[in-house]
Design an enzyme around this catalytic site. Structure first.
Site, PDB file in Angstrom:
ATOM      1  N   SER A 155      46.670  15.566 -52.117  1.00 16.60           N
ATOM      2  CA  SER A 155      47.435  15.575 -50.866  1.00 16.60           C
ATOM      3  C   SER A 155      48.875  15.976 -51.135  1.00 16.60           C
ATOM      4  O   SER A 155      49.290  16.118 -52.277  1.00 16.60           O
ATOM      5  CB  SER A 155      47.382  14.199 -50.223  1.00 16.60           C
ATOM      6  N   SER A 179      51.615  14.594 -51.123  1.00 17.36           N
ATOM      7  CA  SER A 179      52.542  13.758 -51.888  1.00 17.36           C
ATOM      8  C   SER A 179      52.298  13.930 -53.384  1.00 17.36           C
ATOM      9  O   SER A 179      53.027  13.417 -54.213  1.00 17.36           O
ATOM     10  CB  SER A 179      52.391  12.303 -51.481  1.00 17.36           C
ATOM     11  N   THR A 213      45.947  12.404 -46.636  1.00 20.89           N
ATOM     12  CA  THR A 213      45.146  11.780 -47.680  1.00 20.89           C
ATOM     13  C   THR A 213      43.949  11.154 -47.002  1.00 20.89           C
ATOM     14  O   THR A 213      44.027  10.066 -46.465  1.00 20.89           O
ATOM     15  CB  THR A 213      45.987  10.712 -48.417  1.00 20.89           C
ATOM     16  N   HIS A 266      35.561  29.495-104.532  1.00 18.86           N
ATOM     17  CA  HIS A 266      36.541  30.183-105.369  1.00 18.86           C
ATOM     18  C   HIS A 266      37.801  29.352-105.634  1.00 18.86           C
ATOM     19  O   HIS A 266      38.686  29.771-106.377  1.00 18.86           O
ATOM     20  CB  HIS A 266      36.889  31.565-104.778  1.00 18.86           C
ATOM     21  N   ASP A 291      30.426  31.857-101.006  1.00 15.21           N
ATOM     22  CA  ASP A 291      31.684  31.234-101.438  1.00 15.21           C
ATOM     23  C   ASP A 291      31.906  29.895-100.727  1.00 15.21           C
ATOM     24  O   ASP A 291      32.840  29.733 -99.949  1.00 15.21           O
ATOM     25  CB  ASP A 291      32.839  32.212-101.147  1.00 15.21           C
ATOM     26  N   SER A 316      42.536  29.438 -97.687  1.00 16.04           N
ATOM     27  CA  SER A 316      41.208  29.543 -98.291  1.00 16.04           C
ATOM     28  C   SER A 316      40.470  28.221 -98.274  1.00 16.04           C
ATOM     29  O   SER A 316      41.065  27.171 -98.546  1.00 16.04           O
ATOM     30  CB  SER A 316      41.341  29.974 -99.756  1.00 16.04           C
TER      31      SER A 316
END
Ligand SMILES: *[C@@H]1O[C@H](CO)[C@@H](O)[C@H](O)[C@H]1NC(C)=O
Ligand SMILES: *[C@@H]1O[C@H](CO)[C@@H](O)[C@H](O)[C@H]1NC(C)=O
Ligand SMILES: *[C@@H]1O[C@H](CO)[C@@H](O)[C@H](O)[C@H]1NC(C)=O
Ligand SMILES: *[C@@H]1O[C@H](CO)[C@@H](O)[C@H](O)[C@H]1NC(C)=O
Ligand SMILES: *[C@@H]1O[C@H](CO)[C@@H](O)[C@H](O)[C@H]1NC(C)=O
Length: 758
Positions: A263, A265, A341, A517, A568, A688
């Protein structure tokens, strides 16, 4: 439905206190607006319609909370001379019986301490010392002096209240009222039940300015909601013979209706936050093993449907992800001064939905629990009187068995902001166990509430869950940490003397996933340091590291690939489990039951390939990486045809002479980087071993491990835009499932396993 026409008659003409339309609107002046020891804010400056809000220091309150600038150019209520912030008071505790309160004062203000003692023969229950808090409530719990000789325990007399009734046997009633102008929140009347408990819950007496803190609401509403979710779970178990799968697929037997106030407000910022709050709530609920049906509306003068509960029972059932998207995509339209509302209309609608549901299947309706949650600024200023549909909803759900069915319906009202009228909101809620009216200072506080509700006790097993403190700037420093509670930094002292540093991700309390690695032949577990930034003993001792058995960098040395990074990936097994909390929590690994939860795939027949379809399906999938400093990097994973172009650039990497890109970058890699369709971030050296991950509504699922790239253009910086050919390659977790399953899925190895899917 017969009721519909009846409702139309109830509709009153909108109480539009704001004339609008052709009249020219005047600005209001700033004369006499000031408040001593405080300040005010304006929603739209001095324009007509602007809402002025007064603010005081904690422990003080403004006697006038707000003013509205009318189109006539005057403030309502009218400004007055001498407005000043006043010290917060707590309700008078001297209603306390069979004992004494000290010190005895006419009035009790913030920070005043009181102590409670019982007369001889009586025992004290509750707090013996209480301090008046800045929100106008006493700390601790109501002190009670009792001999406990009756069937029910003495229900006490809350501060500010008077009680009638002093015998507490089965069927006996006590009634409460609040003194002076205090507002009674909670049960006005309670009855001693056969089981030795009281109906309803303990009332509180509030001043107009008393509000609930996020901690209070999180505790009370959180546990109350949890009860609902648990009840639903139990019912589900009881009915297991009926076929849980069907039940799951079609949704459980819990209906949740959420109504959000838009609403006039409510300002746009506030509204957006209420959407966040709603998403947060739905998210929180999704951690439980229930699949509620949702009905979500946004209301002002009219009611706009976001999710219709009837869809839950049809072919067009929306997934939670769709619901979240719909909430995100709802456009806030500033309705000017015309929007009221209309709480009544929302409740009428819910009542109609319930009627239709019952018409369709009365048996199912009988077994359904209903939870209505409304967020509002509290002024029902138009439409039907909400009290009527509330009464009707109650009668409809309870039938003539209120006692028995009272737990089938919960209506919660969250009043937010300055204009909330507690007197009114308490008329709309249910009077079962637990508080149902909450009054919060502002939306931000409500947001904090729902954040606080994600507690460890209920969410330990949840991978990839993180808090989102977008709105909590004060805690920005720690918020970043909370956001990625799975990030681990790894440093390895190699025999050669040169240390290397990587990042990794916590995937179970015992294991960190990273790149192979990062390690060299000859590294020992003592040479590896793992750090998780969760505020506990930071460095984790390592049991061993386990590289993927097929990882072999020299495998294709002779074929023009000096360093080959297929497979890896590596796991680091810790000596001890990491204690899971909001600061340290595993990321989700695809093809596990745990990840199904995060992806909201509740069907028990979900397969690994369903995860893949959800996570790696589009030509460009959004994903992220993290720098060791926890900076978020944004990339798009290139799939299908764009993947070919992406891996082709591998030939540009230094030292590589192989002709066929597919030899260098096997099917086991994902590819990111480049400038199309957008410029990605690139991985830098320290990234990595880190996770390439996707985020689905605050749940994180890892899809890759950062392995290698065409070139490092970061030059010491930790975040950098990609160039056209600066591609990064990541091990695709869908391609290393047997390896992950072997270690992470081993149920007999003495640590908590993940449950892998077929
Ligand atoms: C109450 O006590 C706290 C802590 O000592 C203090 O910071 C605060 O200013 C006090 N509040 C008032 C209104 O006196
Ligand atoms: C509410 O709905 C009515 C009828 O559908 C429409 O005429 C009116 O413009 C709507 N009001 C607002 C503020 O959207
Ligand atoms: C109504 O729902 C129940 C389950 O709650 C189901 O067993 C029954 O078949 C349904 N009846 C109809 C007519 O759909
Ligand atoms: C890696 O591959 C090379 C070339 O095929 C082979 O000679 C070597 O033994 C392999 N290393 C391991 C650890 O398997
Ligand atoms: C699981 O762990 C136990 C104990 O370490 C081991 O004996 C067993 O072989 C493992 N199972 C698999 C499938 O690796």
């Amino acid at each position: 439905m017969a009721q519909t026409s009846g409702w139309a008659l109830l509709t009153v003409v909108a109480v539009s206190s704001f004339a609008s339309g052709a009249l020219s609107k005047k600005d209001c002046s700033d004369t006499l607006l000031k408040i001593r020891n405080g300040h005010y804010t304006l929603s739209k400056g001095f324009e007509a319609g602007s809402l002025l809000a007064y603010h005081c220091e904690p422990g003080y309150y403004p006697p006038v909370k707000s003013r509205r600038c009318m189109s006539t150019g005057s403030w309502r209520p009218k400004p007055e001379r001498g407005l000043a912030c006043k010290k917060v008071r707590c309700p008078d505790p001297s209603g306390f019986e069979q004992g004494s309160v000290s010190p005895f004062q006419g009035r009790y203000y913030v920070n005043d301490t009181t102590t409670y003692e019982c007369f001889s023969d009586y025992k004290l229950y509750g707090s013996s010392t209480r301090v008046c808090k800045a929100n106008g409530k006493w700390s601790g719990s109501t002190p009670i002096c009792s001999r406990n000789t009756d069937h029910c325990p003495d229900p006490g007399i809350p501060a500010g209240a008077r009680r009638t009734g002093h015998i507490f046997n089965i069927g006996d009633k006590v009634t409460y009222r609040c003194e002076d102008k205090l507002i009674l929140i909670g049960s006005e009347e309670r009855t001693c039940k056969e089981g030795g408990e009281w109906t309803g819950h303990e009332p509180e007496c509030h001043f107009d300015y008393t509000f609930d803190t996020p901690e209070e609401v999180a505790e009370v509403f959180g546990s109350s909601l949890q009860n609902n979710l648990k009840t639903a779970e139990q019912n589900e178990d009881l009915n297991q013979q009926e076929g849980k799968m069907i039940r799951m697929a079609k949704g459980g037997n819990l209906n949740i209706y959420i109504a959000i106030d838009a609403s006039d407000s409510i300002e746009e910022e506030q509204f957006k936050m209420s959407i966040e709050v709603t998403k947060n709530l739905i998210d929180k609920i999704s951690y439980y093993e229930v699949t509620p049906n949702y009905d979500i509306v946004i209301f002002a003068t009219n009611v706009t449907t976001i999710v219709d509960i009837h869809q839950s029972f049809s072919e067009h059932q929306k997934s939670l992800a769709d619901i979240m998207n719909d909430l995100d995509n709802f456009n806030f339209v500033d309705k000017g001064n015309d929007a009221g509302t209309n709480i009544g209309a929302v409740l009428v609608r819910i009542y109609e939905r319930m009627s239709l549901m019952k018409t369709r299947n009365a048996t199912k309706f009988r077994d359904t629990s209903h939870v209505i949650i409304m967020f509002t600024d509290g002024e029902a200023n138009m439409g039907p009187d909400p009290k009527r549909p509330v009464k009707q909803i109650k009668e409809f759900v309870y039938g003539n068995k209120k006692e028995e069915r009272i737990d089938k319906l919960d209506i919660y009202m969250f009043g937010v902001g300055l204009e909330v009228d507690k007197h009114v909101l308490k008329e709309y809620v249910t009077d079962n166990a637990g508080q149902h009216v909450f009054v919060m200072e502002d939306m931000e506080k409500l947001h904090e509430t729902f954040e606080a509700m994600i507690d460890e006790s209920t969410s330990v097993g949840l991978c990839g869950l993180h808090r989102d403190y977008t709105y909590d700037d004060r805690e920005k420093e720690s918020s970043i940490k909370l956001k990625h509670p799975w990030l681990a930094t790894i440093s390895v002292r190699h025999e050669s003397g040169n240390p290397s540093s990587c990042v990794g991700s916590l995937v179970t309390p015992r294991f960190i996933l990273t790149a192979a690695h990062c390690f060299k032949f000859g590294d020992t577990s003592n040479s590896i340091t793992v750090t998780l930034d969760d505020g506990e003993s930071k460095v984790r001792r390592v049991e061993k590291y386990i590289p993927h058995p097929n990882y072999n960098t020299t495998l294709k040395k002779k074929n023009g690939i000096p360093e080959f990074y297929d497979f890896d990936v590596a796991l680091i097994q810790l000596k001890k489990d990491v204690r899971i909390s909001n600061k340290a929590r595993p990321i989700c690994i695809p093809c596990t039951k745990e990840a199904s939860g995060a992806l909201r795939l509740s069907d028990p027949n979900v397969k690994c390939k369903d995860h893949e379809k959800l996570l790696l399906n589009k030509e460009y999938e959004d994903a992220h990486m993290l720098s060791p400093k926890r900076e978020m990097k944004h990339v798009k994973i290139k799939l299908g045809a764009s993947r070919d172009a992406c891996i082709e650039d591998a030939k540009k990497a230094k030292g590589i002479t192989a002709e066929n890109a597919k030899e260098i970058v096997t099917e086991n890699f994902l590819c990111t980087g480049g400038i199309a369709p957008v410029t990605d971030d690139v991985a830098c050296k320290g990234d990595s071993g880190g996770a390439l991950f996707t985020e689905n509504h605050r749940r994180t699922v890892q899809v890759g491990v950062v392995s290698w790239g065409v070139e490092d253009i970061c030059l010491g910086e930790t975040r950098k835009n990609s160039r056209e050919h600066t591609r990064d390659y990541h091990i695709n977790l869908f391609k290393v499932q047997p390896f992950l399953r072997k270690y992470l899925g081993n149920a007999t190895a003495g640590y908590a396993p993940l449950t892998f899917l077929d």
